[in-house]
Design a protein around this motif. Sequence first.
Motif, PDB file in Angstrom:
ATOM      1  N   SER A 103      20.210   8.745  51.278  1.00 16.14           N
ATOM      2  CA  SER A 103      18.440   8.148  50.401  1.00 16.14           C
ATOM      3  C   SER A 103      17.216   9.029  51.066  1.00 16.14           C
ATOM      4  N   LEU A 104      17.793   8.755  52.342  1.00 13.74           N
ATOM      5  CA  LEU A 104      16.343   9.390  53.340  1.00 13.74           C
ATOM      6  C   LEU A 104      15.750  11.118  52.937  1.00 13.74           C
ATOM      7  N   ASP A 105      16.938  11.469  52.576  1.00 14.87           N
ATOM      8  CA  ASP A 105      15.775  12.451  52.748  1.00 14.87           C
ATOM      9  C   ASP A 105      16.049  12.784  50.783  1.00 14.87           C
ATOM     10  N   ALA A 106      16.333  12.399  49.829  1.00 11.94           N
ATOM     11  CA  ALA A 106      16.148  12.019  48.027  1.00 11.94           C
ATOM     12  C   ALA A 106      15.970  10.557  47.792  1.00 11.94           C
ATOM     13  N   PRO A 107      14.971  10.494  47.945  1.00  8.19           N
ATOM     14  CA  PRO A 107      14.405   9.317  47.541  1.00  8.19           C
ATOM     15  C   PRO A 107      15.205   8.923  46.366  1.00  8.19           C
ATOM     16  N   ASN A 108      15.149   9.869  44.906  1.00  7.65           N
ATOM     17  CA  ASN A 108      15.798   9.132  43.616  1.00  7.65           C
ATOM     18  C   ASN A 108      17.569   9.295  43.782  1.00  7.65           C
ATOM     19  N   SER A 109      18.146   9.802  44.745  1.00  6.82           N
ATOM     20  CA  SER A 109      19.708  10.247  45.277  1.00  6.82           C
ATOM     21  C   SER A 109      20.078   9.132  43.916  1.00  6.82           C
ATOM     22  N   TYR A 110      19.926   7.511  44.130  1.00  5.21           N
ATOM     23  CA  TYR A 110      21.002   6.767  43.496  1.00  5.21           C
ATOM     24  C   TYR A 110      20.696   7.092  42.074  1.00  5.21           C
ATOM     25  N   SER A 111      19.828   7.333  42.050  1.00  2.00           N
ATOM     26  CA  SER A 111      19.787   7.305  40.601  1.00  2.00           C
ATOM     27  C   SER A 111      20.608   8.459  40.057  1.00  2.00           C
ATOM     28  N   THR A 112      19.730   9.748  40.444  1.00  2.00           N
ATOM     29  CA  THR A 112      20.131  10.527  40.502  1.00  2.00           C
ATOM     30  C   THR A 112      22.077  10.642  40.033  1.00  2.00           C
ATOM     31  N   LEU A 113      22.592  10.194  41.181  1.00  2.00           N
ATOM     32  CA  LEU A 113      24.523   9.950  41.746  1.00  2.00           C
ATOM     33  C   LEU A 113      25.179   9.470  40.651  1.00  2.00           C
ATOM     34  N   LYS A 114      23.689   8.029  40.068  1.00  3.79           N
ATOM     35  CA  LYS A 114      24.428   7.243  38.713  1.00  3.79           C
ATOM     36  C   LYS A 114      24.682   8.318  37.559  1.00  3.79           C
ATOM     37  N   SER A 115      23.803   9.071  37.178  1.00  2.00           N
ATOM     38  CA  SER A 115      23.551   9.748  35.790  1.00  2.00           C
ATOM     39  C   SER A 115      24.920  10.877  35.926  1.00  2.00           C
ATOM     40  N   PHE A 116      25.001  11.244  37.411  1.00  2.00           N
ATOM     41  CA  PHE A 116      25.892  12.129  37.637  1.00  2.00           C
ATOM     42  C   PHE A 116      27.694  11.937  37.427  1.00  2.00           C
TER      43      PHE A 116
END
Length: 447
Positions: free
Chosen positions: A394-407
């Motif tokens: 998440s430090l390099d990809a701020p939206n990683s949590y939401s992207t991971l949830k949808s994925f």
Amino acid sequence: MASEEKQHLAAAECIQTEDGNEAARAGVLASREEELHKARLSAKAKRKLRKSSSRDSDSSHESFSDSIEAPGTKGKMGDKKSRSGKGRGLPKKGGAGGKGVWGAAVQVYDVEQPDIRDPNYDDDKQGETVYQTVVPELDDHEFEKAVTPIIQEYFQHGDTKEVATLLAQLNLGSKRSKLPFLCVSMALEGKASHRELISRLLADLTGKRMSGEDVASAFDQLLGDLPDLVLDTPEAPQMLGQFIARAMADHVLPTGFLDSYKGKVDREQARVSLDKATVLLSMNRGVRLDNVWGVGGGLRPVKQLVKEMTLLLKEYLLSTDCAEAELCLQNLEVPHFHHELVYEAVVMVLESTSSNVSDLIVKLLKCFWESGFVTLDQMNRGFKRVFTAMPDISLDAPNSYSTLKSFVNHCHQQGVITKALQDQCPTRETKPAVNEDGSNCVMQVDQ
């Protein structure tokens, strides 16, 4: 007086008559006893004559009267001397025979060796007994039936000592040259890692279970059978050339093996193999014959495997060919490391800015899942590694949590992951917090 004398005379005559009658009766009895005795002697003589007739044919011509014994010979029945009139009258066996006799006085007996065929022979009383296991030599059918499973198991564990131990229990005999022939034939139909294992096996077994002449004879037969091997393996000539070069580099084949074929090769496939081996042996730089088959399977460094899996995913995103990606992953021969592919694929989705990447990766993972190429354990391990590394990602990809949830939800809808794994997906929640001055602020909490 006269009458008395007459009476006395009459009485005397009666007495004389009675005495005469008694004497006559006694004579008759004596004559009968004598006749009975003679009959008994005659019957005994006849019995002896019948017994001795089988041993002495001349005695059948003698009369019964000549064979009658005298009454005084009854005590000589236990005598073992011949009474047929033959022989010198000496004791049998020179006095060394008979019951309770151990032999002649000057006779010396040697120690007799025990006869194993003697019914009274006892192994326990004969000292130390050495038992040897006799293993019959294998015929062609038994050889292939016994050795093929050993080589197939060797492809799994890669232990040459185990193979040598199993081969020591077999009596190969004249079939030793068929051992390298069978090994190379099976390796030609296998993978690059299998060919590497066979090259090592030939190097370890030469001098122990087979000789260099056996290996040379096997390669001669392989060169002659190349027209048949090409039908199943089109690249058999090139591969056989690599086998020959590697065997000569490992000192398995004699140095003059290639020279013995100069000007004597008529078949095109054999010429291709020998030329390939000559080229590999003549190259001093750029090629290491130890790695002529490459480094495959678990022998590769982890960094190299990660690099090749990343390259595999990038090529898939360009070609979108799931079958080609599956073939490339299969050639890596690391089924225990497939979780790394899942991890790199999910991270690539989180770091990508294109929505098309997520759909392609879901399609690829679904293809691997349905074919059974990536197991449930490897799939779960790859996703859990991503869940654990989310704070750093998440430090390099701020939206990683939401992207991971949808994925993750998309993967669950396509049947790639289970409901239990979906529930473990971390989320970033916000809750109000109170500063020191009493004002409210928003604080992010990673779960």
